[in-house]
Design an enzyme around this catalytic site. Structure first.
Site, mmCIF file in Angstrom:
data_model
loop_
_atom_site.group_PDB
_atom_site.id
_atom_site.type_symbol
_atom_site.label_atom_id
_atom_site.label_comp_id
_atom_site.label_asym_id
_atom_site.label_seq_id
_atom_site.Cartn_x
_atom_site.Cartn_y
_atom_site.Cartn_z
ATOM 1 N N GLN A 170 4.096 -8.583 22.469
ATOM 2 C CA GLN A 170 4.484 -9.893 21.918
ATOM 3 C C GLN A 170 5.874 -10.299 22.421
ATOM 4 O OE1 GLN A 170 3.147 -7.445 19.294
ATOM 5 N NE2 GLN A 170 1.292 -8.126 20.251
ATOM 6 N N LYS A 191 5.120 -8.888 30.616
ATOM 7 C CA LYS A 191 5.620 -7.531 30.296
ATOM 8 C C LYS A 191 4.820 -6.457 31.030
ATOM 9 C CE LYS A 191 4.941 -8.513 25.981
ATOM 10 N NZ LYS A 191 4.716 -9.957 26.041
ATOM 11 N N GLY A 219 -2.118 -8.217 25.244
ATOM 12 C CA GLY A 219 -2.920 -8.184 26.463
ATOM 13 C C GLY A 219 -1.947 -8.196 27.618
ATOM 14 N N HIS A 220 -1.831 -7.072 28.299
ATOM 15 C CA HIS A 220 -0.861 -6.945 29.387
ATOM 16 C C HIS A 220 -1.614 -6.814 30.709
ATOM 17 C CE1 HIS A 220 2.409 -5.304 26.441
ATOM 18 N NE2 HIS A 220 1.956 -6.503 26.124
ATOM 19 N N ASP A 272 3.321 -12.956 26.320
ATOM 20 C CA ASP A 272 2.700 -13.247 27.618
ATOM 21 C C ASP A 272 3.695 -13.642 28.706
ATOM 22 O OD1 ASP A 272 0.237 -12.756 26.379
ATOM 23 O OD2 ASP A 272 0.116 -14.825 25.676
HETATM 24 P P1 GDP Z 1 2.243 -9.890 28.967
HETATM 25 O O1 GDP Z 1 1.423 -9.986 27.735
HETATM 26 O O2 GDP Z 1 3.683 -10.186 28.733
HETATM 27 O O3 GDP Z 1 2.049 -8.596 29.719
HETATM 28 O O4 GDP Z 1 1.730 -11.047 29.931
HETATM 29 P P2 GDP Z 1 0.179 -11.383 30.242
HETATM 30 O O5 GDP Z 1 -0.331 -10.364 31.187
HETATM 31 O O6 GDP Z 1 -0.577 -11.644 29.007
HETATM 32 O O7 GDP Z 1 0.344 -12.804 30.937
HETATM 33 C C1 GDP Z 1 1.062 -12.981 32.115
HETATM 34 C C2 GDP Z 1 0.111 -13.536 33.183
HETATM 35 O O8 GDP Z 1 0.867 -14.046 34.270
HETATM 36 C C3 GDP Z 1 -0.779 -12.471 33.794
HETATM 37 O O9 GDP Z 1 -1.993 -13.071 34.162
HETATM 38 C C4 GDP Z 1 -0.015 -12.028 35.030
HETATM 39 O O10 GDP Z 1 -0.861 -11.513 36.045
HETATM 40 C C5 GDP Z 1 0.603 -13.325 35.467
HETATM 41 N N1 GDP Z 1 1.910 -13.232 36.122
HETATM 42 C C6 GDP Z 1 2.910 -12.353 35.897
HETATM 43 N N2 GDP Z 1 3.998 -12.678 36.622
HETATM 44 C C7 GDP Z 1 3.675 -13.795 37.320
HETATM 45 C C8 GDP Z 1 4.389 -14.637 38.226
HETATM 46 O O11 GDP Z 1 5.561 -14.453 38.537
HETATM 47 N N3 GDP Z 1 3.711 -15.723 38.718
HETATM 48 C C9 GDP Z 1 2.434 -15.992 38.399
HETATM 49 N N4 GDP Z 1 1.869 -17.073 38.921
HETATM 50 N N5 GDP Z 1 1.732 -15.218 37.542
HETATM 51 C C10 GDP Z 1 2.340 -14.151 37.016
HETATM 52 P P1 IMO Z 2 1.354 -9.911 24.406
HETATM 53 O O1 IMO Z 2 1.864 -8.505 24.211
HETATM 54 C C1 IMO Z 2 0.863 -13.884 22.750
HETATM 55 C C2 IMO Z 2 0.161 -14.154 18.439
HETATM 56 C C3 IMO Z 2 -1.175 -14.635 17.960
HETATM 57 C C4 IMO Z 2 -0.768 -15.316 16.671
HETATM 58 C C5 IMO Z 2 0.323 -14.399 16.150
HETATM 59 C C6 IMO Z 2 -0.132 -13.381 15.114
HETATM 60 O O2 IMO Z 2 0.192 -10.004 25.303
HETATM 61 O O3 IMO Z 2 2.489 -10.802 24.765
HETATM 62 P P2 IMO Z 2 -1.550 -11.151 15.271
HETATM 63 O O4 IMO Z 2 -2.955 -10.904 15.741
HETATM 64 O O5 IMO Z 2 -0.526 -10.376 16.027
HETATM 65 O O6 IMO Z 2 -1.408 -11.010 13.786
HETATM 66 O O7 IMO Z 2 -1.290 -12.711 15.571
HETATM 67 O O8 IMO Z 2 0.845 -13.718 17.275
HETATM 68 N N1 IMO Z 2 0.120 -13.003 19.357
HETATM 69 C C7 IMO Z 2 0.371 -13.094 20.677
HETATM 70 N N2 IMO Z 2 0.636 -14.157 21.453
HETATM 71 N N3 IMO Z 2 0.857 -12.656 23.281
HETATM 72 C C8 IMO Z 2 0.646 -11.569 22.509
HETATM 73 O O9 IMO Z 2 0.788 -10.303 22.952
HETATM 74 C C9 IMO Z 2 0.336 -11.765 21.143
HETATM 75 N N4 IMO Z 2 0.035 -10.935 20.119
HETATM 76 C C10 IMO Z 2 -0.076 -11.704 19.032
HETATM 77 O O10 IMO Z 2 -1.757 -15.520 18.875
HETATM 78 O O11 IMO Z 2 -0.202 -16.564 16.945
HETATM 79 MG MG MG Z 3 -0.270 -10.921 27.022
#
Ligand code: GDP
Ligand code: IMO
Ligand code: MG
Length: 424
Positions: free
Chosen positions: A223, A16, A40-41, A13
């Site tokens: 991840q 990415k 979840g991206h 998170d």
């Molecule tokens: P990913 O799994 O690495 O793609 O990241 P996620 O999308 O799960 O989580 C990142 C969250 O932070 C999302 O809700 C993005 O919209 C938000 N986000 C990304 N970059 C920034 C930033 O620079 N500032 C803030 N406040 N939010 C951001």
């Molecule tokens: P993105 O791509 C954050 C965590 C789960 C758990 C562990 C194992 O959005 O960054 P799994 O279902 O993969 O066997 O769970 O990994 N986990 C993540 N945490 N962001 C993710 O993906 C994750 N995908 C798995 O919460 O701790």
């Molecule tokens: Mg994510």
């Protein structure tokens, strides 16, 4: 044009989705190399927000070919639903390519994921319960079912029958669950096969040819390094290799095909699920990070645990993740604080650990040694170039760069694609 791997340098998170989407503006191919719909991206474009779990973040550009590589595990129902969601929002998904060698997540994988977690009780990993671990387990046990099996119904039924027979014994006798009917699964999955057939491709060949033709290819990780099955905080990890090494095997290219590895780190740390987290904060500061950073899981909605930036773990992630440069994400969230801290070492039983300890137990009992920096305490979300950042923020960023050991190239101050600028 370069081939770039986008890797999470923390526990996921990091942003990415945002960065892969940003880079995809000038890319020809965006390929996911591991994980499945545990990811979840989030992509924010104008008023629109897209949460993608399987389809690479480049899909929204018509000039980009989105590819799901062999290293991924694919739940076909989820993939079809995601394609449907995109189509309903006006995004063409007809150019998607799905590897013949990707493994399928089956209904019994989701069931096993849930019951094994329950069985672990207090030791549970806190998985996303999407069947990810059991699907990879079957892959390595060589009883997995691959996308290509769907197109050879005889072989598909044979393999399915064998694996379901064994899995049912485990489900019924150990976990007290109902047995699965292989024929029911076969009918369901052969239905998916028909709907997916237009997308199935030799993606390793496709990406190889793109690289050879000088195209711009983005490898989108899921991840993060600290969730890597080999290098992360095992067993509190995911069942694949998010590191750049995983990008090679998960797509079918060699190390010399990659030009750069862009690691992503937030200006603080978050983690979902259980497992060690030395800089975790259970006070108001951690609460503020959750609130201001919107730290709730994209997939499961779970509250993410938050804490100060951990440069020990970051330096480790840079090393084992093969990271050549960094993007510093969510710097805007730290505007809330008068003082911002960075952990520079761990202290445990009188021993100082400047590097990530080889014995994981240390992570549970250590106290982080922090370095304090004056905050900037002004909203920086509208800043669009390095020189406009407050001096204290620039000092902080330069210190993170020094501790990480690789240059910070990009800074992100908001969810929007435009809320990003380069660090000179
Ligand atoms: P990913 O799994 O690495 O793609 O990241 P996620 O999308 O799960 O989580 C990142 C969250 O932070 C999302 O809700 C993005 O919209 C938000 N986000 C990304 N970059 C920034 C930033 O620079 N500032 C803030 N406040 N939010 C951001
Ligand atoms: P993105 O791509 C954050 C965590 C789960 C758990 C562990 C194992 O959005 O960054 P799994 O279902 O993969 O066997 O769970 O990994 N986990 C993540 N945490 N962001 C993710 O993906 C994750 N995908 C798995 O919460 O701790
Ligand atoms: Mg994510």
């Amino acid at each position: 044009m370069p081939a770039t791997v986008v890797v999470g340098a923390q526990w996921g998170d990091e942003g990415k989705g945002k960065i892969a989407n940003l880079l995809a503006q000038e890319a020809d191919v965006v390929v996911r190399y591991q994980g499945g719909n545990n990811a979840g991206h989030t992509i924010v474009i104008g008023e629109e927000t897209f949460a993608l779990s399987l389809i690479p973040s480049g899909v929204i550009y018509p000039n980009v070919t989105p590819v799901i590589g062999n290293g991924c595990v694919v739940d076909p129902a989820v993939l079809l639903k995601e394609m449907e969601m995109l189509r309903s929002r006006g995004i063409d998904t007809s150019h998607l390519k799905l590897s013949t060698n990707a493994h399928l997540i089956m209904p019994y994988h989701r069931k096993l994921d849930a019951v094994r977690e329950r069985y672990l009780g207090k030791q549970q990993i806190g998985t996303t319960k999407r069947g990810i671990g059991p699907a990879y387990l079957d892959k390595f046990a060589r009883v997995g079912i691959r996308v290509q099996d769907l197109y050879d119904p005889g072989i598909f039924r044979d393999k399915l029958e064998a694996v379901v027979k064994e899995t049912n014994k485990v489900l019924v006798k150990i976990y007290n669950q109902l047995a699965f009917d292989p024929e029911e699964i076969a009918v369901e999955y052969l239905g998916y096969a028909e709907r997916l057939s237009a997308y199935v491709a030799d993606t390793a060949l496709f990406v190889w040819e793109a690289i050879r033709a000088g195209k711009n290819v983005i490898f989108e990780g899921a991840q993060g390094v600290m969730l890597d099955i080999d290098h992360g905080t095992y067993p509190f990890v995911t069942s694949s290799n998010p590191t750049s090494g995983g990008a090679l095997t998960g797509v079918g290219v060699g190390p010399r095909d990659i030009d750069r590895v862009l690691g992503l780190t937030k200006a603080y740390v978050s983690r979902v699920g259980t497992g060690p987290f030395p800089t975790e904060l259970s006070d108001d500061i951690g609460e503020t990070m959750v609130r201001v950073g919107g730290e709730y899981g994209t997939v499961t909605g779970r509250r993410r645990r938050c804490g100060w930036l951990d440069s020990v773990a970051l330096r480790y992630a840079v090393r084992v993740g093969g990271i050549t440069e960094l993007a510093l994400m969510k710097l805007d969230v730290l505007s809330e604080f008068d003082t911002v801290r960075i952990a520079t070492a761990y202290l445990s039983e009188g021993t100082t650990y400047p590097e990530f300890p080889r014995q994981q137990g240390v992570l549970y009992h250590c106290t982080p040694i922090y370095e304090d920096h004056p905050g900037w305490a002004v909203d920086i979300s509208a800043v669009r170039n390095w020189d406009d950042l407050p001096a204290t923020a620039r000092t902080y960023v330069e210190r993170v760069e020094q501790l990480a050991g690789v240059p910070i190239r990009l800074i992100s101050v908001g969810p929007q694609r435009s809320a990003t600028f380069e660090k000179p």
